[in-house]
Structures are given as structure tokens and as C-alpha cells.
Design a protein around this motif. Structure first.
Motif, PDB file in Angstrom:
ATOM      1  N   GLN A 123       3.540  -2.583  16.103  1.00  0.00           N
ATOM      2  CA  GLN A 123       2.137  -2.191  15.996  1.00  0.00           C
ATOM      3  C   GLN A 123       2.049  -0.955  15.111  1.00  0.00           C
ATOM      4  N   ARG A 124       1.087  -0.944  14.221  1.00  0.00           N
ATOM      5  CA  ARG A 124       0.967   0.240  13.358  1.00  0.00           C
ATOM      6  C   ARG A 124      -0.454   0.360  12.824  1.00  0.00           C
ATOM      7  N   VAL A 125      -0.733   1.567  12.334  1.00  0.00           N
ATOM      8  CA  VAL A 125      -2.020   1.811  11.670  1.00  0.00           C
ATOM      9  C   VAL A 125      -2.029   1.023  10.369  1.00  0.00           C
ATOM     10  N   PRO A 126      -3.077   0.252  10.102  1.00  0.00           N
ATOM     11  CA  PRO A 126      -3.054  -0.582   8.890  1.00  0.00           C
ATOM     12  C   PRO A 126      -3.187   0.231   7.614  1.00  0.00           C
ATOM     13  N   ILE A 127      -2.748  -0.384   6.539  1.00  0.00           N
ATOM     14  CA  ILE A 127      -2.871   0.218   5.215  1.00  0.00           C
ATOM     15  C   ILE A 127      -4.165  -0.296   4.593  1.00  0.00           C
ATOM     16  N   ILE A 128      -4.813   0.551   3.836  1.00  0.00           N
ATOM     17  CA  ILE A 128      -6.061   0.111   3.187  1.00  0.00           C
ATOM     18  C   ILE A 128      -5.773  -1.094   2.296  1.00  0.00           C
ATOM     19  N   GLY A 129      -6.614  -2.082   2.407  1.00  0.00           N
ATOM     20  CA  GLY A 129      -6.463  -3.260   1.557  1.00  0.00           C
ATOM     21  C   GLY A 129      -5.390  -4.213   2.040  1.00  0.00           C
ATOM     22  N   GLU A 130      -4.831  -3.964   3.193  1.00  0.00           N
ATOM     23  CA  GLU A 130      -3.762  -4.826   3.703  1.00  0.00           C
ATOM     24  C   GLU A 130      -4.319  -6.210   4.031  1.00  0.00           C
ATOM     25  N   TYR A 131      -3.555  -7.225   3.759  1.00  0.00           N
ATOM     26  CA  TYR A 131      -3.996  -8.592   4.058  1.00  0.00           C
ATOM     27  C   TYR A 131      -2.884  -9.322   4.799  1.00  0.00           C
ATOM     28  N   LEU A 132      -3.188 -10.500   5.281  1.00  0.00           N
ATOM     29  CA  LEU A 132      -2.197 -11.268   6.033  1.00  0.00           C
ATOM     30  C   LEU A 132      -1.203 -11.893   5.056  1.00  0.00           C
ATOM     31  N   PRO A 133       0.038 -11.500   5.101  1.00  0.00           N
ATOM     32  CA  PRO A 133       1.005 -12.056   4.155  1.00  0.00           C
ATOM     33  C   PRO A 133       1.491 -13.437   4.599  1.00  0.00           C
ATOM     34  N   LYS A 134       1.623 -14.315   3.648  1.00  0.00           N
ATOM     35  CA  LYS A 134       2.114 -15.655   3.973  1.00  0.00           C
ATOM     36  C   LYS A 134       3.489 -15.868   3.349  1.00  0.00           C
TER      37      LYS A 134
END
Lengths: 501, 177
Positions: free
Chosen positions: A414-425
Motif C-alpha cells: 500500500q502506498r501514496v499514489p503518484i500523480i498521473g499513475e494508472y493501472l499497469p497491464k
């Protein structure tokens, strides 16, 4: 003859019977130093009349008054508590008295006095004999709920609004940093309307951020453009110019001094260098392109003024709102961890574990479902291992549960998200839902887990062909669950079981 | 009586200092295992606590827990800045050790064993080291530790037992080498 290894009981006895003591010299020096500091505090309290006192429900800054006749009758004071620092800690010794049925105030073991209230300012009577002559104490509001959002401290020089790359962060905390070249100044004042105002000023290089909290509801907002940040309306004012006053009261001779700790190592160049010579700092910064945002939430108004780019200001404001509304937690140094920080607990068949991760800047989700196979085995002591790993800056936490023999392991990240982060496939993946939120289940991810046995030996468990990772966003967090040799049908069950409480 | 007069506060400070400062020092020493740094951090923690008394909120816990909260943060910040475990303990760099044992002739051996145990604390997780430091360094009860950590008394006892067992195993592991 080799000495026999110590037994558990012997270690316990040893630790109980032997103890280290501070040297007499150190005790004496520290006592003298602290008495000087305490004396300074008392003199300051006597000079400006403020003395922090706890009355069972809230903190008050008490201020002695000379003339009680100016003060109108009190409406509601339920109890008067005299706090004296100490008794089982710096402690509290309380002598309390209470309001009688008619509402008049009767101080236990003391003469009756008249506590009073002026508008928002609560005023009580002093219980002392002298107070019978001029017996009033003005109370300036400061309830626990008004604990300031930002508490710069000597050992954590990094304000929560600053990006933390320089202390080894793996993720960008949304904000461009003023660290390590920033310094803070903080003060609480009470304005003409008896509203408590706290200003935190962060400044470094030629940049500054001034955060102002006004502890009162429905304060008028400045004129400007109304925009939404995290669904909250805020007022944005652009093209401001003026001078940002960076008061130096706490600094000696106008020379700023770097804060202790908080830095070192990491990718961004380290924290404040204590070996550096103190440097001169401007008392004010003139700006011509200032931006400000202001909003009212939770009966207080916050405004942020800066000469940083507008996007940076909005990032800071967004994070501040999250802190203010409770969706993001920032540890305030100096308090013990709250029960909410007690994140991972499992009572397995015959063997249990609990793992505490403290000082996270967010509230981690707790697992409510974990695969039973991880906790079953022949030898109870060797069934499984579990660790919780906290990221260096508190912006991430990882729970690892593993069985070494079968190389089964589970990682919940669990972590603080990064700006612009998306779900990687990955090459092989499928879209699934976790508690209704979109998620991606990737197969055969690259992953490994280094585990240690009790003898200190380490072993690396590597993801095999029977591995998966499930990634999604929830509760302002970026979440990932990784499994190896665990049925993929468990992935969504584990993820769905991650909840705040 | 004026509970707020300066003499009274200073007297109360003395009481606090005698009772609590050594606990803080021992806790910090157990975590840092360096006399000079333990002294520095103890000074820092006391000064910070004094400066922040107005931030202490009894509704959130006892004063002792609050103090140890400050101490833990100070220790953590220090270790984080070093990014390493404390260095091995040197017997001649230990602070004064008081040993409740007779005969006195055995005290040297006790001190030697004590040093060995302190050295081995690094095999424990940070959290278990913290429990050991709170229990044996600061001399807190399991109940007090539980309140500080938000755990149950039983959990504290179980974890302490496991930590001691881990320490014992590290001695055994060493013996097998």
C-alpha cells in the motif's frame, strides 16, 4: 570450556538485574539546562500571560486579568480544573470543582469565584486567594480538535507538504519540494476578533509558502475564481504581488539554523547539513506573481499563499484538504501511535501474529481475509512468517506473509499514489473489480521476497509460474496484492477484504 | 494555594526529572547503544517535551506514553538518518551498569553477558527491540507498554517471550558456528 548459551530465563534475569544508568555528570548538566529552559518558559508565560492549562475537555491558554469588572457573567463552565505539571509523568495533578445546580460556580476547597465568557472567549475565575481580589483568567481557545495541521519539529524538518525525495522516498509525494533548502517558522496569534490564527511559513531559496489557519467557522473568503479541489470549493486568487514577511523571532540574530535530522541518504541530495555554517536568510521575500487559495472546511479557514507555480500550490492545497478532512493522515511527531495505526493482526490456528507499523502518512487498509493455507502446517512454530515493512518516509507499507518450505507467499503493498499513475497491464492480464473499483490482475509478474529465519540467514523466494499481482486504487491509495503459489481465485477475495477498519 | 506558582512547577519538574529522565535515557540507550548519542537524544527529547507541553493532550494518553512517543520519534529519526543499525556495543563504552546481584565477584561476568545481550538486540525486528527497550530499558510494565503501543497486555507478553526466545536462539546459533 565454552560457555553454555544463555537461556531465555537467564536473558530475562540479566535484563532485569542489570541496567544502564546515565552518568552523574550528564544528569547534572541536563538538569541545569532544563531548569533554564523551564525558567524561560515560566518567564515568558508570566510576561505574555499565557499558560497552557487542561480542563478535562480542552486545552486553554490562560491569561491573567487585572480587572474582572469588565467581564460579563459566565454562561457555561462545567468544571474548573487546575493543572499542575507532573505526578507520574510531567504529569497532571488536578483539583477540580464543578458548577452547582443553579449554575453558579463553586470551587472545591476554595472560595467561590465567577467565571465568565465574552463572545467566543471563555473566561473563568482563578481559584487562588489572590484571585479573589482580581480573580479572572481569560481563556483563549485551543481545543484538541484545533491541534494545528502542521507541527514543524526540531527533528523532522520536513513539513508534510513537502516532497520527500531527499530522504529516500520511492514515490513522489505529489509536491515539488522546498526541502532541503527550506526553513519553517510558526506562530499562533489571536486577532482582533478573538479568532485564533496560526501561521506556518515555509521558505527556502527564493520560494515561500505561507499557510494560515483561522480557527473559526464561516470566515469570509477573498474574491477570486472558485474552483474545485477534491470536490471541495476553494477560491483561487492569481497575480498577487507584495512582500512575504518571514519573521525571524525564533532565530538568533537573523541567522537561520538548519533543523536536526530528517535528512541524509536517499536520492535527492540529503537533508540539512549540520556541519554547514549558518546562513543568512532574508526577512522578507518580494513577489510579483503570487497565487493564493483559501477555503472553509470543518469550522476553520485555511489559506495558502506562495510564489511557487500555481500547479504546485494546487497540489499542496489538495494534500492539505486531504489532511484536513481526514482522508490522509500525517503523523504529528510527539504523540504515540493511535490505535488506528495498528494495522495487521492475525490469530492463526495455534499461532498468531500482530504487526505494528507506525508513523505512516496514510491510514493503511487492514486485511480481513487471508488464505487459510498460509497458516496451516505441521510444525506450529515454522508454519509461517510475517513481516510488515514500512517505507523510509512513511508513504508506503508492505505486509508479507510467507511459508519458506513451500515458497508460498503473499505481499500486500500500500502506498501514496503518484500523480498521473494508472493501472499497469502486463502481457497476460485481465480486468477485474475490487469492491466495485476497476483493477488489473496480471499473471507471472516479476517479483521476489527476501525472508530471514531466526538465525539471521536470508533466502530469496522468487515468483514462479503460479504467481499473480492485482493492482487497483482505493481510499486515496495505490494498492497491490502479489501472490506466489497461491490460487489466483484468492486474489480478489484478499483484495475485497482490505478495509479501513 | 497557587498551583501555578513558579516554585511549585520547578519542584514538580525535579520530581519528574528524577523519576522519568533515567527511564528515557535507558530506553534510548537500548535502541541506540551509544552513550554520547543517547545523552544527546535524551536532552533533545526532554527539551522538546518541555517546549511542547501545551500540545500534550491527556485525552490521547498518559504523559509517560506521550514522552515515550517523543523519544521513539527522536530515535527513529536518528536511526533513519544513519540508515543503519546501531554499532556493536563496546564494554568500555557502556554507561554505568548497576547490577542487582551478589556476590559482587560475579558482576563482571554479568556485565559481559549484558553487553552480549545488548549486542544481539539487532537480531530482533525494530518493533521487538522497541518492546525490549520499553520493558527492560525503561522498566515499564506490560500494561504500560500495551497502552503506548495500542496492544493488549497479552500481546505484549507474547511478543516479549518470542523476542527473548529469538535472542536465545541467536546465542545457540552462534554456539553452533
Amino acid at each position: 570450556m565454552a560457555k553454555e548459551p544463555l537461556t531465555e530465563q537467564e536473558i530475562h534475569d540479566l535484563l532485569t538485574r542489570a541496567r544502564v544508568e546515565p552518568s552523574t555528570e550528564f544528569k547534572t548538566e541536563l538538569r541545569s539546562w532544563l531548569r533554564i529552559k523551564l525558567g524561560q518558559q515560566l518567564r515568558k508565560a508570566n510576561t505574555n500571560g499565557h499558560r497552557p492549562i487542561w480542563n478535562h475537555t480542552s486545552w486553554h491558554l490562560y491569561k491573567g486579568h487585572d480587572n474582572m469588572k469588565k467581564i460579563t457573567p459566565l454562561v457555561a463552565v462545567l468544571s474548573l480544573v487546575f493543572l499542575v505539571v507532573v505526578a507520574g509523568g510531567f504529569g497532571i495533578m488536578l483539583a477540580s470543582s464543578s458548577q452547582d445546580e443553579e449554575g453558579s460556580f463553586a470551587a472545591a476547597d476554595e472560595e467561590t469565584a465567577t467565571p465568565e465568557l465574552i463572545e467566543d472567549t471563555e473566561v473563568t475565575a482563578s481559584p487562588t486567594e489572590e484571585a479573589m481580589e482580581t480573580p479572572t483568567i481569560e481563556v483563549l481557545t485551543a481545543t484538541p480538535s484545533a491541534i494545528p495541521l502542521f507541527t514543524p519539529t526540531a527533528y523532522s524538518g520536513v513539513p508534510p507538504i513537502a516532497s520527500d525525495q531527499s530522504i529516500g522516498s520511492q514515490v513522489d509525494l505529489l509536491i515539488r519540494t522546498l526541502h532541503p533548502e527550506f526553513y519553517t517558522y510558526n506562530e499562533i496569534i489571536v486577532d482582533d476578533d478573538a479568532v485564533q490564527v496560526r501561521e506556518a511559513r515555509y521558505y527556502g531559496n527564493d520560494s515561500f509558502v505561507i499557510l494560515t489557519e483561522r480557527m473559526a467557522p464561516n470566515q469570509p473568503l477573498p474574491e477570486g475564481e472558485e474552483i474545485n479541489l477534491d470536490y471541495y470549493p476553494v477560491i483561487l486568487v492569481e497575480e498577487l504581488e507584495g512582500k512575504a514577511l518571514l519573521t525571524m523571532d525564533t532565530l538568533q540574530d537573523g541567522i537561520s539554523r538548519p533543523f536536526l535530522g530528517g535528512g541524509g541518504g536517499g536520492g535527492g541530495g540529503g537533508g540539512p547539513n549540520l556541519t554547514e555554517e549558518p546562513r543568512l536568510f532574508p526577512e522578507e521575500i518580494e513577489y510579483t506573481d503570487g497565487v493564493m487559495v483559501a477555503w472553509n472546511i470543518n469550522d476553520e479557514q485555511i489559506s495558502l499563499l506562495t510564489n511557487l507555480p500555481q500547479d504546485d500550490l494546487l497540489d499542496i492545497a489538495r494534500l492539505t484538504i486531504r489532511i484536513q478532512t481526514g482522508s490522509l493522515e500525517v503523523g504529528i511527531p510527539g504523540f504515540p501511535p493511535e490505535p488506528g495505526m495498528f494495522v495487521f493482526e492475525y490469530e492463526g490456528p495455534g499461532y498468531g501474529f500482530s504487526t505494528l507499523v507506525e508513523d505512516l502518512i496514510f491510514k493503511p487498509l487492514k486485511p480481513h481475509y487471508l488464505p487459510a493455507t498460509l497458516f496451516t502446517g505441521k510444525d506450529e512454530d515454522e508454519i509461517f512468517g510475517a513481516d510488515a515493512i514500512r517505507g523510509n518516509d512513511g508513504s508506503s507499507v508492505e505486509l508479507q506473509v510467507y511459508k519458506v518450505e513451500s515458497e508460498e507467499f503473499l505481499i500486500i503493498r500500500q502506498r501514496v499514489p503518484i500523480i498521473g499513475e494508472y493501472l499497469p497491464k502486463a502481457d497476460k492480464s485481465e480486468e477485474v473489480k475490487v469492491n466495485g473499483m476497476p483493477a488489473v490482475l496480471n499473471y507471472n509478474p516479476e517479483c521476489s521476497l527476501e525472508v530471514a529465519d531466526w538465525g539471521g540467514q536470508t533466502k530469496e523466494l522468487v515468483c514462479g509460474t503460479n504467481s499473480w499481482s492485482l493492482i487497483w486504487f482505493a481510499e486515496d491509495l495505490s494498492l497491490e496484492v502479489i501472490g506466489n503459489n497461491i490460487p489466483k481465485s484468492e486474489a480478489v477475495l484478499i483484495a475485497n477484504g482490505l478495509k479501513l477498519d | 494555594m497557587d498551583h501555578f506558582n513558579d516554585d511549585n512547577v520547578l519542584n514538580l519538574f525535579e520530581v519528574w526529572y528524577e523519576q522519568e529522565m533515567p527511564r528515557l535515557y535507558r530506553y534510548i540507550f537500548y535502541k541506540i547503544r551509544d552513550v554520547a548519542i543517547a545523552e544527546d537524544l535524551t536532552s533533545l527529547v526532554c527539551e522538546q517535551a518541555l517546549g511542547r507541553l501545551d500540545q500534550y493532550d491527556p485525552g490521547r494518553g498518559e504523559m509517560r506514553a506521550w514522552m515515550f512517543g517523543i523519544a521513539r520519534n527522536a530515535v527513529r529519526s536518528h536511526l533513519r538518518s544513519l540508515k543503519r543499525q546501531p554499532a556493536p556495543v563496546s564494554l568500555d563504552k557502556l554507561p554505568e551498569i548497576r547490577v542487582q546481584i551478589r556476590p559482587v565477584e560475579q558482576s563482571y561476568q554479568v556485565k559481559e553477558d549484558f553487553k552480549q545481550v545488548l549486542d544481539r538486540l539487532s537480531v530482533l525486528s525494530d518493533r521487538d527491540q522497541d518492546l525490549i527497550a520499553l520493558r527492560y530499558g525503561a522498566g515499564l510494565t506490560n500494561q504500560e507498554i500495551a497502552r503506548i503501543n495500542g496492544m493488549t497486555d497479552n500481546h505484549v507478553a507474547v511478543r516479549l517471550r518470542r523476542a527473548l526466545r529469538k535472542l536465545k536462539q541467536s546465542f545457540e546459533f552462534e554456539g553452533e558456528k
